[in-house]
Design an enzyme around this catalytic site. Structure first.
Site: not given
Length: 270
Positions: A95, A217, A246
């Site tokens: 991320s 996601d 995620h």
């Protein structure tokens, strides 16, 4: 242990010759990699650390101005590598840290043999020609919710992002690390993450990139991974895993670990 290592709770484990760096995203800490680390132990020296602002770091060290951009985190990563005297590593970033590694690799491409980017996005906000997954209105509501009742926001946000039910271990784990953050720091970091735009620098990233993306996601639509691949400056490959959420390394390690290990071990074919 140096000041940088101590501030970021740096740990180095494993017995291999090659370094693998595992870097976490917003709302988590290095524990998000707990299912992957045992599989790397015999073949690599694994570097784990916490991004400043994680609940495991000292909030007194958090500089709101420094961490209003991805570059602040990239400088930290480079400082950690320098302090550990690492001259080459495989970087696995989740991320926010996917973009942190990417920015660090622009400054020092020699330090990174490859980037493995998990749930990566250069831009979460939609615009006329780009679909990132969020409207500005959605983000404004998110920031307001963090400000008004942080604990309530955490318990609502965690299952949405992980993609599991409230009782799942992964949701409980993400709720825990999210709630450990100081609310004002969490708000500042949420603004940094959800408002950044890294699209202009993608062409400068020349280190090979392995992009790992969940089928579903909430935070990163599959089209974002395709956009990344089309706009990166070097070789890249995308693998979409049959996972939801995620944080697949936490919610579906049985599916994602073999994929991560394959991309850590193997280079992109010519």
């Amino acid at each position: 242990m140096g000041i940088v290592e101590e501030a970021h709770n740096v740990k180095v484990v494993g017995t291999g010759d090659q370094f693998v760096v595992l870097a976490h995203g917003f709302g988590t800490d290095q524990s998000v990699w707990k299912h992957l680390v045992p599989h790397l132990f015999d073949d690599y020296r694994v570097i784990l650390y916490d991004n400043m602002g994680a609940g495991t770091t000292n909030p007194e060290y958090f500089d709101f101005e420094r961490y209003s951009t991805v570059e602040g985190f990239a400088y930290d990563l480079l400082a950690i590598l320098q302090e550990l005297q690492v001259d080459s590593c495989i970087f696995v970033g989740h991320s926010l840290s996917a973009m942190v590694g990417a920015v660090a690799s622009i400054a020092r491409p020699d330090l990174f043999s490859k980037l493995v980017l998990v749930s990566a996005s250069p831009r979460f906000l939609n615009d006329e020609t780009y679909y990132g997954g969020f409207h500005q209105e959605d983000l404004n509501q998110l920031f307001e919710a963090i400000q008004s009742n942080y604990k309530a926001w955490c318990s609502g946000f965690a299952p949405l992002v992980v993609g599991g039910d409230l009782d799942s271990v992964a949701v409980q784990e993400f709720s825990r690390t999210l709630f450990n953050m100081r609310p004002d720091i969490a708000l500042s970091l949420a603004r940094t993450v959800f408002q950044f735009d890294m699209r202009p620098v993608l062409g400068l990233i020349t280190v090979p990139c392995h992009i790992i993306q969940s089928t579903r996601d909430l935070a990163v639509p599959v089209v974002v991974s395709e956009y990344l691949q089309q706009n990166l400056g070097g070789k890249s490959i995308v693998e979409v895993t049959p996972t939801e959420g995620h944080l697949p390394q936490l919610s579906a390690p049985d599916i994602v670990n073999p994929v991560l290990l394959k991309h850590i071990h193997n280079d992109i074919a010519e």
